[in-house]
Design a protein around this motif. Sequence first.
Motif, mmCIF file in Angstrom:
data_model
loop_
_atom_site.group_PDB
_atom_site.id
_atom_site.type_symbol
_atom_site.label_atom_id
_atom_site.label_comp_id
_atom_site.label_asym_id
_atom_site.label_seq_id
_atom_site.Cartn_x
_atom_site.Cartn_y
_atom_site.Cartn_z
ATOM 1 N N SER A 1 0.483 10.228 4.237
ATOM 2 C CA SER A 1 1.287 10.330 3.017
ATOM 3 C C SER A 1 0.606 9.726 1.796
ATOM 4 O O SER A 1 1.165 9.768 0.702
ATOM 5 C CB SER A 1 2.644 9.637 3.232
ATOM 6 O OG SER A 1 2.452 8.240 3.459
ATOM 7 N N SER A 2 -0.576 9.191 1.952
ATOM 8 C CA SER A 2 -1.251 8.490 0.862
ATOM 9 C C SER A 2 -2.216 9.410 0.125
ATOM 10 O O SER A 2 -2.592 10.480 0.624
ATOM 11 C CB SER A 2 -2.022 7.278 1.400
ATOM 12 O OG SER A 2 -1.159 6.366 2.021
ATOM 13 N N SER A 3 -2.631 8.951 -1.047
ATOM 14 C CA SER A 3 -3.632 9.683 -1.815
ATOM 15 C C SER A 3 -4.980 9.604 -1.108
ATOM 16 O O SER A 3 -5.178 8.777 -0.207
ATOM 17 C CB SER A 3 -3.752 9.085 -3.223
ATOM 18 O OG SER A 3 -4.198 7.742 -3.145
ATOM 19 N N SER A 4 -5.930 10.428 -1.547
ATOM 20 C CA SER A 4 -7.194 10.546 -0.810
ATOM 21 C C SER A 4 -7.960 9.230 -0.747
ATOM 22 O O SER A 4 -8.509 8.874 0.304
ATOM 23 C CB SER A 4 -8.067 11.633 -1.443
ATOM 24 O OG SER A 4 -8.331 11.314 -2.809
ATOM 25 N N LEU A 5 -8.011 8.474 -1.853
ATOM 26 C CA LEU A 5 -8.762 7.217 -1.848
ATOM 27 C C LEU A 5 -8.128 6.202 -0.902
ATOM 28 O O LEU A 5 -8.822 5.522 -0.136
ATOM 29 C CB LEU A 5 -8.840 6.645 -3.272
ATOM 30 C CG LEU A 5 -9.741 7.397 -4.250
ATOM 31 C CD1 LEU A 5 -9.633 6.793 -5.652
ATOM 32 C CD2 LEU A 5 -11.196 7.348 -3.776
ATOM 33 N N ILE A 6 -6.815 6.089 -0.954
ATOM 34 C CA ILE A 6 -6.125 5.144 -0.062
ATOM 35 C C ILE A 6 -6.209 5.643 1.374
ATOM 36 O O ILE A 6 -6.383 4.855 2.315
ATOM 37 C CB ILE A 6 -4.665 4.961 -0.517
ATOM 38 C CG1 ILE A 6 -4.644 4.256 -1.878
ATOM 39 C CG2 ILE A 6 -3.865 4.180 0.512
ATOM 40 C CD1 ILE A 6 -3.263 4.134 -2.482
ATOM 41 N N ARG A 7 -6.085 6.971 1.568
ATOM 42 C CA ARG A 7 -6.191 7.529 2.919
ATOM 43 C C ARG A 7 -7.526 7.170 3.558
ATOM 44 O O ARG A 7 -7.606 6.862 4.745
ATOM 45 C CB ARG A 7 -6.015 9.049 2.868
ATOM 46 C CG ARG A 7 -5.978 9.687 4.266
ATOM 47 C CD ARG A 7 -5.963 11.198 4.205
ATOM 48 N NE ARG A 7 -4.857 11.671 3.401
ATOM 49 C CZ ARG A 7 -4.975 12.431 2.321
ATOM 50 N NH1 ARG A 7 -6.190 12.827 1.918
ATOM 51 N NH2 ARG A 7 -3.923 12.819 1.638
ATOM 52 N N SER A 8 -8.590 7.196 2.765
ATOM 53 C CA SER A 8 -9.916 6.845 3.286
ATOM 54 C C SER A 8 -9.948 5.412 3.802
ATOM 55 O O SER A 8 -10.494 5.134 4.876
ATOM 56 C CB SER A 8 -10.963 7.051 2.186
ATOM 57 O OG SER A 8 -12.225 6.612 2.613
ATOM 58 N N GLN A 9 -9.337 4.487 3.046
ATOM 59 C CA GLN A 9 -9.321 3.083 3.466
ATOM 60 C C GLN A 9 -8.457 2.890 4.723
ATOM 61 O O GLN A 9 -8.832 2.151 5.638
ATOM 62 C CB GLN A 9 -8.790 2.203 2.328
ATOM 63 C CG GLN A 9 -9.670 2.189 1.090
ATOM 64 C CD GLN A 9 -11.064 1.677 1.370
ATOM 65 O OE1 GLN A 9 -11.262 0.748 2.156
ATOM 66 N NE2 GLN A 9 -12.058 2.302 0.738
ATOM 67 N N VAL B 1 0.838 -1.205 0.000
ATOM 68 C CA VAL B 1 0.000 0.000 0.000
ATOM 69 C C VAL B 1 0.872 1.254 0.000
ATOM 70 O O VAL B 1 0.546 2.266 -0.632
ATOM 71 C CB VAL B 1 -0.943 -0.002 1.224
ATOM 72 C CG1 VAL B 1 -1.683 1.320 1.345
ATOM 73 C CG2 VAL B 1 -1.935 -1.147 1.144
ATOM 74 N N SER B 2 2.018 1.187 0.667
ATOM 75 C CA SER B 2 2.890 2.371 0.797
ATOM 76 C C SER B 2 3.882 2.508 -0.346
ATOM 77 O O SER B 2 4.622 3.487 -0.388
ATOM 78 C CB SER B 2 3.656 2.295 2.122
ATOM 79 O OG SER B 2 4.591 1.211 2.093
ATOM 80 N N GLU B 3 3.894 1.532 -1.257
ATOM 81 C CA GLU B 3 4.880 1.531 -2.335
ATOM 82 C C GLU B 3 4.496 2.552 -3.412
ATOM 83 O O GLU B 3 3.546 2.345 -4.168
ATOM 84 C CB GLU B 3 4.973 0.137 -2.945
ATOM 85 C CG GLU B 3 5.918 0.009 -4.117
ATOM 86 C CD GLU B 3 7.319 0.481 -3.784
ATOM 87 O OE1 GLU B 3 7.817 1.354 -4.521
ATOM 88 O OE2 GLU B 3 7.896 0.015 -2.766
ATOM 89 N N PRO B 4 5.224 3.652 -3.548
ATOM 90 C CA PRO B 4 4.847 4.688 -4.528
ATOM 91 C C PRO B 4 4.995 4.233 -5.976
ATOM 92 O O PRO B 4 4.319 4.768 -6.860
ATOM 93 C CB PRO B 4 5.802 5.836 -4.198
ATOM 94 C CG PRO B 4 6.964 5.201 -3.493
ATOM 95 C CD PRO B 4 6.415 4.024 -2.760
ATOM 96 N N ALA B 5 5.862 3.258 -6.207
ATOM 97 C CA ALA B 5 6.068 2.807 -7.587
ATOM 98 C C ALA B 5 4.976 1.875 -8.077
ATOM 99 O O ALA B 5 4.846 1.632 -9.278
ATOM 100 C CB ALA B 5 7.427 2.094 -7.695
ATOM 101 N N ALA B 6 4.179 1.351 -7.147
ATOM 102 C CA ALA B 6 3.130 0.398 -7.537
ATOM 103 C C ALA B 6 1.962 1.133 -8.193
ATOM 104 O O ALA B 6 1.720 2.323 -7.939
ATOM 105 C CB ALA B 6 2.641 -0.373 -6.318
ATOM 106 N N ASN B 7 1.234 0.391 -9.014
ATOM 107 C CA ASN B 7 0.038 0.931 -9.669
ATOM 108 C C ASN B 7 -0.979 1.370 -8.622
ATOM 109 O O ASN B 7 -1.230 0.664 -7.648
ATOM 110 C CB ASN B 7 -0.538 -0.143 -10.596
ATOM 111 C CG ASN B 7 -1.807 0.315 -11.285
ATOM 112 O OD1 ASN B 7 -2.879 0.297 -10.682
ATOM 113 N ND2 ASN B 7 -1.688 0.717 -12.533
ATOM 114 N N GLU B 8 -1.587 2.568 -8.832
ATOM 115 C CA GLU B 8 -2.530 3.115 -7.851
ATOM 116 C C GLU B 8 -3.724 2.190 -7.638
ATOM 117 O O GLU B 8 -4.224 2.035 -6.519
ATOM 118 C CB GLU B 8 -3.011 4.495 -8.311
ATOM 119 C CG GLU B 8 -3.950 5.205 -7.350
ATOM 120 C CD GLU B 8 -3.255 5.781 -6.130
ATOM 121 O OE1 GLU B 8 -3.954 6.278 -5.231
ATOM 122 O OE2 GLU B 8 -2.007 5.729 -6.060
#
Length: 974
Positions: free
Chosen positions: A101-109, A50-57
């Motif tokens: 540090s996550s995007s809004s969708l991931i932050r919500s989860q 989940v924290s891997e920035p290189a992975a597909n969103e």
Amino acid sequence: MDVSPEILKTLSDWFLRSLSPLAEPRRAAESSLADAAEQPGFSLAVLRLVSEPAANEQIRLAAAVHFKNHLRSRWPSSSPSTIPDAEKTLIKDRIVALMLSSSSLIRSQLSESLSIVSSHDFPQFWPTLLPELVSSLRSETDYTKINGLLGAANSIFSKFRHSFDTSPLRLDLKYCLDGFAAPLLEIFLKTSQIISGGIASGSASPDALRPLFESQRLCCEIFYSLNSIELPEFFEDHMREWMSKFLNYLTNSYPLTVEADGTVDALRSAICENLQLYMEKNEEEFKDYLKDFAAAVWNLLLTQASSPSRDQLTITAIRFLTTVSTSVHHSLFGSPETLQQICQRIVFPNIHLRDDDEELFEVNYVEYIRRDIEGSDVDTRRRIACELLKGLAVNYKEQVMSFVSAQIQNMLSLYSANQQENWKEKDAAIYLVISLATKAGGGVVGTQLVDVGSFFTSFVVPELRRQGVKECAILQASTLKFFTVFREQIPKHTTIALLPDVINFLRASSNVVHSYAANCIEKLLLVKDRPPLHASDAKIIALQPRYGATDINPYLATLFKNLFEALQLPDSKENHYIMKCIMRVLGAADVSGDVAKQCIGCLVSVLAEVCKNPINPAFNHYLFEAIAALIRRTCEKDPSFISVFEAALFPGLEKILSENVTEFWPYAFQIFAQLVEMSRPPLSHNYMELFKILLMLETWKRSANVPALVRLLQAYLQKVPNSELNNEGRLSQVLGIFKMLVSAANTEDLGFYVLNTVVENLDFDMIGQYISHIWVTLFTRLQNRHSTKFVNSLVVFMSLVLIKHGPAVLVESINSVQANIFLSILLKFWIPNLKLISGSLEVKLTSVASTRLICESPTLLDVSAVELWGTMLDSIISLLTRPEQFVADLEDEVGDAPETAGYTASFARLYNTGKNEDDPLKETKDPKEFVIKTLAGLSAHTPGRYPAIIEKFVDPINQNALSHLCATYGCAII
């Protein structure tokens, strides 16, 4: 988190395939993830992905959702495969920083994941969480991240809204208040200052202001949670700071571009909820602010706006005014001018149907009905506006009713002037009359607004007579609702005359209209009246149905035709209002011959369809109730019809069992039991094959099936000849089932049902060889469980043995277990619990059995047992002279069929299959008379002995009761 690139690659591939629209790769990936979840470190590996920035969103989001669900099932320590403590610690150390540090969708989860963990560990096992949230909140400047922190805090603190007030909960609240109350006020005031500066300078764009208002809304929701139990000292000390900002947001107007998306109205709605809370819990401290807030909320309601949150704001604002109107501050609204303004400018505009109501009527009839007739419209404008009227009427009834009556007449006049354009006026008038009707005892008793009969004749009947006018579908539904609500006030002859019109509405293309027509007919069949009493009547006569078979039979063919055709209409194939109406009609009408065959054919066809995918518990329950009602009513008149039902139902019922439609097993077993009970011996081969399956312990493993299986077993025990039960060890199998059931607390009463049926229907020469084993099972259980329920059941069973086989058999068989144990059982259990027996048949059985015991058993008639004799008589008198209300309160009351019978819940009984209660004492009509005459006969043989025993061992109150009973029945104990 040290996770190898290979593991991350494997997880990425699985999560990507889990999103596939193709079933095979998706299921394979889900299976691989499920297997991996059993391995240590899985949750940390997923969190690393989940924290891997290189992975597909998309993959990261799928991993975040999976992580959340993984925590939900495996974080509790009670979980069979709980996450190891070391992993839990690492997750708690890292989740807040990762969330920020996550995007809004991931932050919500991740915020939801944090809430799951905190619900189990906070604050006791996660003391670092609150300081970390506060530190991040004070240092962060990005409001998307600030809102993420506030959202997490809001979820954590929401438990204070809903949990019971306990000492541990208050300790948790104190900890949260000490750590978060001051930072909450800081961020609220800081954000308020930023908003004011941005608005004043004109430099803030709507996009920049939106997260600021969202932040204030979250602060207000946290405010509510932290104030839910009581007014905290910090909030009382800083009330002026909070209230001044609350008032600003309610009174300030913002540019349309800012208000357009509803964020500001959502904030105002949260503020109104806080005002409502303070009015309810802290009225004394809040009273100095009340006048200003009442005016602010009033003006807000008068302001036109079209934001998406305006509906919710209107509802919360009106709810606040309603609370004020019923409080000691109601005089704020007391002047005639104010009352009129509230009615004309706030209430009446919100009564009218709106465009979204019409859309809901067309596209989501289930939700429309749920709101309109099932009472889930608490959060709608219409409902809350009427609640405000009711609140105002508490102190100003005459004025309010006068305004409402005038408004109703005005609405009806507008409708009459132009029916096509102004039909909503009539709908609103009908809604007002219904909503303000006077209710009592679970029903509607009338209204002060209009004369119900005249209103019904003038304004409702014309709409019921109009058929096929699609433009008036909502109005037709409203008139059907009026008919249903005021059904008890409508004369019988009027209802019968309108019945064909209501039946015709079943053909309406509108799902709401044909549902309301079915609901109307079903509710009409529930109306009951008290028959006229004659002066000679000494007792209350039960209520009688107003409408019976003679009233509905003339319309039966058309009624069933329309009902079953309605089930073929789009979106109504599983309409539970239709099926409930079918059930009710079958239970009231005289159904026979071709109509019965038509009905069972249609019902079996419906059953075959729902077996493919049972998704509507209420519909399916009423379907089986309808089948049971049809069997009961038809076979009551023509028992030979049972073969028709067997031929129609057996294939479907057997399919339910063979194809493991487990949701329907309890229903199938009850229908089988009903068919067995109505069949004449000898039972057919199919029944006997089912009996073999029934006797297998494997069949009894599913707990939800057990009550239905007991009912089926009882039916077999009543129908299968004794010689058949002796074959192949069947009776031994039956008693094995009894032993299994009586050994568990949740099924012990069912075990007694089986045992009682055995004693009632089998000769003693069959059960004699097992009786000692039965007593050993019961007494062993008695040593471990002294519950009133178990002991009462034991007393009933012992009474039944005595009635069927005599006192000698009872006493000797019990004493064969252990010498003289019967007297011990009598003293410790029978005598104390006899007075606690409930149920009319059980009271009669135990009182007669106890009387026979003290009058016929040599053990009790012996001079050494005089104390036992006297105390037993005392319990008998207590049982028989107990207030009838006490008996009624203890008995189960058969109500309406459950509206929602969940599949995972316990057994749902089918009312129409009947309740198998055989009276073993049919010849004894009055147990009191039996007791007194038996005692009088005994005392006549030994004059002078029993009055002295009675005087010594029977309570004086019971002695007086005994004397009264003797006088009533013309007997004497000499």
